[in-house]
Scaffold this motif. Structure first.
Motif, short mmCIF file in Angstrom:
data_model
loop_
_atom_site.label_atom_id
_atom_site.label_comp_id
_atom_site.label_asym_id
_atom_site.label_seq_id
_atom_site.Cartn_x
_atom_site.Cartn_y
_atom_site.Cartn_z
N GLU A 1 -6.84 -1.75 1.40
CA GLU A 1 -7.26 -3.14 1.53
C GLU A 1 -6.09 -4.09 1.72
OE1 GLU A 1 -10.19 -4.87 1.58
OE2 GLU A 1 -11.16 -2.94 1.91
N TYR A 2 -4.87 -3.66 1.36
CA TYR A 2 -3.74 -4.58 1.36
C TYR A 2 -2.64 -4.09 2.30
CZ TYR A 2 -6.02 -6.55 -2.73
OH TYR A 2 -6.93 -7.13 -3.58
N ASP A 3 -2.08 -5.02 3.02
CA ASP A 3 -0.96 -4.69 3.91
C ASP A 3 0.34 -4.57 3.14
OD1 ASP A 3 -2.39 -4.99 6.58
OD2 ASP A 3 -2.77 -6.96 5.68
N VAL A 4 0.44 -5.26 2.01
CA VAL A 4 1.63 -5.22 1.16
C VAL A 4 1.19 -5.09 -0.29
CG1 VAL A 4 3.73 -6.41 0.42
CG2 VAL A 4 2.92 -6.67 2.77
N VAL A 5 1.75 -4.13 -1.01
CA VAL A 5 1.52 -3.98 -2.44
C VAL A 5 2.86 -4.03 -3.15
CG1 VAL A 5 0.69 -2.45 -4.28
CG2 VAL A 5 -0.59 -2.63 -2.14
N ASP A 6 2.96 -4.92 -4.12
CA ASP A 6 4.21 -5.13 -4.85
C ASP A 6 4.01 -4.72 -6.30
OD1 ASP A 6 6.52 -6.06 -6.13
OD2 ASP A 6 6.72 -7.76 -4.77
N LEU A 7 4.80 -3.73 -6.75
CA LEU A 7 4.76 -3.27 -8.14
C LEU A 7 6.06 -3.66 -8.84
CD1 LEU A 7 3.41 0.40 -7.84
CD2 LEU A 7 2.13 -1.63 -8.49
N ASP A 8 5.94 -4.46 -9.90
CA ASP A 8 7.11 -4.83 -10.70
C ASP A 8 6.70 -4.85 -12.16
OD1 ASP A 8 9.53 -5.66 -11.65
OD2 ASP A 8 9.32 -7.75 -11.00
#
Length: 494
Positions: free
Chosen positions: A189-196
């Motif tokens: 569903e997402y073009d960018v996934v950011d994990l922090d």
């Protein structure tokens, strides 16, 4: 409608975003992560530009493969002197039926498909600063979804979204939910996934990989460096499926362990049938250590890194940590991409119990031996080279040709570009976890002044003075009491 008393908050500005941080430290905020956030923004800008280029190239390729389309000059009038307003295909059919054919030209008709702005997921948003910076600073970005399973964090994020105005409220949305469940239930569903996350990202990797669309971008930050660098090998193996080794190269090995964990290629590793190396090193006589598995392919795409670096330099004023990320990208752009891990000059010299040559001298020796060499962004004393260890030890033993070579200095050194910058202030790094009470044991994290000011601010003036006087009186009375006891003992013995 709930109102916010600004006297209870501190306004923190980073880039073009501002957030309200409660004075009681209810939500985690890491000031030192400005480097990470700036790097993420730089990568995201380069990704959006690259994504558009690839989309245009795909359209062009489809247009070429779809065949030729005969097209008349649109500006040519019809027989009655008026534009007929028909499409190219209708014009061609009409000219065929009417008999006289006008000069036609052959063109390729591209398939027009609009490229939608990329959707971004910040899986663990806390205060929402990163999501707000994405929305306000990255051109061409789409919806930014910020998640957290802490009600206080979601409340703070929603408050900060409103505080940043209409642009933020139209692009950023915050939800109270488990990031893993959300990503698993929204595949691709997402073009960018950011994990922090605060700590290890290992528990989020499987769901994060599934929620990224094809051709998308996964940005992952790991702050459990002690585990990844070998402080507890068993914990690292349980989280990432890899055993770390302690050494000067441990930080690069940590990156390669994380990349290997993200790969998801379903390879099962087992113990081999026999050792692939002898029990002892033939050069130094020490035992071998076995670690891994790690990502041994190149970690960086040099063209991609150069593109990011150029973008950062062109927007220097929009990066609060410009000097830091520019120095890091410069060093990464000069690394040998196909050489995993690196050597330490100090370790080599310690093994031989000799004085270490300078980095420039050692690099010159390697280059004169017809091998490649570079530095590393992980350690200022690290040396990456494709020279075999036999050559390395020969250089150290024999002090081979150490004449200066023009290629021994990196481009950054020649241009006198700072590459390894000191921290901007004392006690730079993650502070106290959100919600915890600050005590004297946190001196190493935030310093004496911060601890004292916090403790003094939470004590009542009268009670504090009385306690201090009582403590001082007790401390002053103790030596007198001890001396009195000693005197009595001496008197009794005499």
């Amino acid at each position: 409608m709930e109102t916010t008393d600004l006297n209870d908050y501190t306004v923190i500005k980073e880039g073009e975003a501002e957030i309200l941080m409660h004075n009681k430290n209810k939500v985690f905020f890491n000031k030192a992560q400005v480097n990470n956030r700036d790097m993420s923004i730089a990568v995201l800008r380069a990704f959006i530009s690259k994504r558009k280029q690839e989309h245009d190239a795909m359209l062009s390729k489809r247009a070429r493969s779809s065949g030729k389309v005969v097209e008349k000059d649109v500006s040519a009038p019809s027989e009655n002197g008026e534009d007929n307003g028909k499409t190219n295909g209708e014009e061609h059919e009409a000219s065929s039926k009417d008999g006289p054919k006008e000069a036609a030209k052959t063109t390729y008709e591209p398939v027009r498909r609009e490229l939608k702005p990329p959707r971004v997921l910040e899986a663990l948003s806390a205060s929402g600063l990163r999501a707000l910076r994405y929305a306000r600073e990255v051109e061409g970005i789409g919806q930014v979804v910020a998640l957290d399973n802490d009600p206080a964090s979601v409340e703070a994020c929603q408050r900060n979204i409103k505080f940043n105005g209409l642009m933020s409220t139209s692009k950023v949305e915050s939800h109270l939910t488990d990031a893993r469940v959300h990503m698993l239930t929204n595949p691709k569903e997402y073009d960018v996934v950011d994990l922090d996350p605060y700590g290890a990202p290992s528990v989020f990797l499987d769901s994060a990989v599934q929620s990224v669309a094809d051709g998308g971008l996964l940005m992952c930050t790991a702050t459990d460096m002690a585990v990844l660098c070998g402080a507890n090998g068993e914990v690292c193996y349980s989280k990432y499926g890899s055993y770390p080794l302690k050494g000067k190269y441990c930080h690069e090995m940590a990156l390669r362990i994380l990349l290997a964990s993200i790969e998801h290629n379903s390879v099962r590793y087992q113990a081999g049938l026999g050792p692939v190396v002898p029990q002892d090193c033939t050069h130094c006589g020490k035992k071998y250590s076995m670690g891994g598995p790690i990502w041994s392919a190149p970690m960086h795409d040099q063209e991609w890194v150069t593109s990011i670096l150029n973008g950062v330099k062109s927007m220097k004023d929009r990066y609060p940590a410009y000097d830091k990320i520019c120095s890091m990208l410069t060093t990464i752009s000069e690394e040998l991409p196909d050489v995993p891990l690196f050597l330490s000059l100090h370790n080599l010299a310690a093994t031989l119990k000799c004085t270490s040559p300078s980095a420039a001298m050692f690099r010159s020796a390697v280059i004169n031996a017809k091998y490649r060499v570079s530095g590393t962004h992980v350690n200022p004393l690290g040396i990456k080279t494709d020279a075999p260890m036999e050559i390395i030890w020969d250089i150290m033993r024999c002090w081979a040709d150490f004449s200066r070579h023009v290629g021994s200095l990196s481009k950054a050194q020649v241009k006198k570009v700072a590459r390894f910058l000191p921290n901007p202030e004392k006690h730079w790094g993650p502070k106290v976890r959100a919600g915890r009470q600050i005590t004297s044991k946190h001196v190493s994290l935030i310093g004496h002044e911060a601890v004292n000011s916090h403790l003094n601010g939470h004590k009542e003036a009268g009670g504090e003075e009385g306690e201090e006087e009582e403590k001082e009186g007790n401390i002053e009375d103790e030596p007198d009491m001890k001396r009195q006891k000693i005197t009595e003992v001496i008197a009794s013995s005499s």
